[in-house]
Design an enzyme around this catalytic site. Structure first.
Site, PDB file in Angstrom:
ATOM      1  N   PRO A   1      24.094  33.394  15.291  1.00  0.00           N
ATOM      2  CA  PRO A   1      22.975  32.957  15.688  1.00  0.00           C
ATOM      3  C   PRO A   1      21.908  33.043  14.611  1.00  0.00           C
ATOM      4  CG  PRO A   1      23.938  34.221  17.680  1.00  0.00           C
ATOM      5  CD  PRO A   1      24.734  34.445  16.409  1.00  0.00           C
ATOM      6  N   GLU A   2      20.860  32.088  14.693  1.00  0.00           N
ATOM      7  CA  GLU A   2      19.817  32.302  13.776  1.00  0.00           C
ATOM      8  C   GLU A   2      18.754  33.038  14.471  1.00  0.00           C
ATOM      9  OE1 GLU A   2      19.769  30.930  10.509  1.00  0.00           O
ATOM     10  OE2 GLU A   2      21.681  29.421  10.820  1.00  0.00           O
TER      11      GLU A   2
ATOM     12  N   LYS B   1      17.604  39.461  13.767  1.00  0.00           N
ATOM     13  CA  LYS B   1      18.884  39.124  14.717  1.00  0.00           C
ATOM     14  C   LYS B   1      19.463  40.374  15.503  1.00  0.00           C
ATOM     15  CE  LYS B   1      20.703  35.805  11.395  1.00  0.00           C
ATOM     16  NZ  LYS B   1      21.895  35.464  10.701  1.00  0.00           N
TER      17      LYS B   1
ATOM     18  N   ASN C   1      23.271  31.062   8.240  1.00  0.00           N
ATOM     19  CA  ASN C   1      23.883  30.111   7.342  1.00  0.00           C
ATOM     20  C   ASN C   1      23.270  28.955   7.384  1.00  0.00           C
ATOM     21  OD1 ASN C   1      25.711  30.208   5.134  1.00  0.00           O
ATOM     22  ND2 ASN C   1      27.219  28.722   6.217  1.00  0.00           N
TER      23      ASN C   1
ATOM     24  N   ARG D   1      30.974  32.756   2.752  1.00  0.00           N
ATOM     25  CA  ARG D   1      30.104  31.838   3.777  1.00  0.00           C
ATOM     26  C   ARG D   1      30.055  30.393   3.077  1.00  0.00           C
ATOM     27  NH1 ARG D   1      26.139  34.173   6.837  1.00  0.00           N
ATOM     28  NH2 ARG D   1      26.787  36.389   7.686  1.00  0.00           N
TER      29      ARG D   1
END
Length: 264
Positions: free
Chosen positions: A2-3, A51, A167, A252
Site C-alpha cells: 500500500p501507498e 507506511k 511503486n 520492482r
C-alpha cells in the site's frame, strides 16, 4: 504494498473507531505477543508514519505503542460487535475490541508492542512524511541528493529519503515529471518540483477510496503508465514499456513511455 495515502486512511479509520475507548479484549495472534493482555487499557490515538501504523495504548500506568505494517497483503478492518468478518479468521493477527467496535488486523507484515518512549526505534529512520504534519520538502530533496547516481525510481521508494511513496506513485511521478525511471537523481531536471508534486498527489488522494494520478476516477483510466505495459501512452500513443529493477529478491517493476520519458 500500500501507498502512504492508503496507510493514512487506515490510521484515520482506526483512530475514529478506537480513540478514547477502553479495550474489553485484546488478542495478539503472533508468537512474541501471544500472552500479552491489554484489557482495560485506553486507546489514545492511531497515527501513520509513512507506511507504518502506530496505535497508542495506555495500560496500567504504562504507555505502549502497537506498531503494525501492512506490507503486501495486510489490512485493518473495523466491525460492529458480532458482525461477520470479511476476511478469514486464520488471517487475523491482532484483534482489539471496545464495547462498540472490533478492529481486526489481517495478514499484517509487522506486529510489535513497545514502550512509547522507544517508538523512535521503529520509525526514527524514516525521511519526511509526505502526509505528516512535519512534512519538509527541502529535507526530502536534500536526502534524495545524498546519492546522486542512484536511479530516481529507487530513490523515491527509499523510505529514509521521504516516507509514503510506493511503486505506483514512483512510476506515475516519473511519468508526470518526464523522466525515465532509471534516470540518476543528479540528472532529474527539477527535483524540488517532483518532490512537491509527490506531496500534492498523495494529499489529493488521501481522502478518497480510489487513487488517481490522471484526474479521471473511472476504472482503467486512473493511471498514466502504472500497470499499463503494452498499452498506448495516454499522452502520445507510444506503447508503454515495463522492466524490473533492483537487487535480487527485491526487484520492482518500472513502467515508462519511451517517447515521453526517453532514457538519456
Amino acid at each position: 504494498m500500500p501507498e502512504g495515502d492508503t496507510v493514512w486512511r487506515t490510521a484515520r479509520a482506526l483512530d475514529r473507531a478506537l480513540a478514547g475507548h477502553r479495550l474489553t479484549l485484546t488478542d495478539f495472534r503472533v508468537p512474541a505477543l501471544a500472552t500479552v493482555d491489554l484489557r482495560g487499557g485506553v486507546v489514545r490515538q492511531t497515527v501513520s508514519r509513512g507506511k507504518h501504523l502506530l496505535t497508542h495504548i495506555d495500560h496500567d500506568h504504562l504507555a505502549w505503542t502497537l506498531h503494525t505494517h501492512l506490507k503486501m497483503e495486510g489490512a485493518w478492518q473495523t466491525y460492529q460487535p458480532g458482525q461477520r468478518w470479511r476476511r478469514p479468521e486464520h488471517q487475523a493477527r491482532v484483534v482489539l475490541e471496545t464495547p462498540d467496535r472490533v478492529a481486526v488486523g489481517f495478514s499484517l507484515g509487522i506486529v510489535e508492542l513497545l514502550p512509547r518512549s522507544e517508538e523512535h526505534s521503529v520509525v526514527g529512520h524514516l525521511g519526511p512524511d509526505l502526509l505528516g504534519s512535519d512534512w519538509d520538502e527541502h529535507e526530502a530533496v536534500r536526502r534524495l541528493r545524498r546519492d546522486p547516481q542512484r536511479s530516481i525510481h529507487e530513490a523515491l521508494l527509499d523510505q529514509t529519503n521521504l516516507a509514503g511513496i510506493g511503486n505506483m506513485y514512483a512510476a506515475e511521478l516519473c511519468f508526470t515529471s518526464g523522466v525515465h525511471p532509471r534516470t540518476c537523481v543528479a540528472d532529474v531536471p527539477d527535483l524540488p518540483r517532483l518532490v512537491r508534486r509527490a506531496h500534492l498527489i498523495l494529499d489529493h488522494n488521501k481522502d478518497r477510496d480510489v487513487q488517481a494520478t490522471t484526474g479521471d476516477l473511472r476504472q482503467g483510466q486512473r493511471h498514466w503508465v502504472y500497470r499499463r505495459d503494452r498499452q498506448p501512452c495516454r499522452r502520445c500513443g507510444t506503447t508503454v514499456e515495463v522492466a524490473t529493477q533492483g537487487d535480487p529478491g527485491r526487484e520492482r517493476a518500472i513502467y515508462w513511455c519511451p517517447s515521453c520519458q526517453p532514457q538519456r
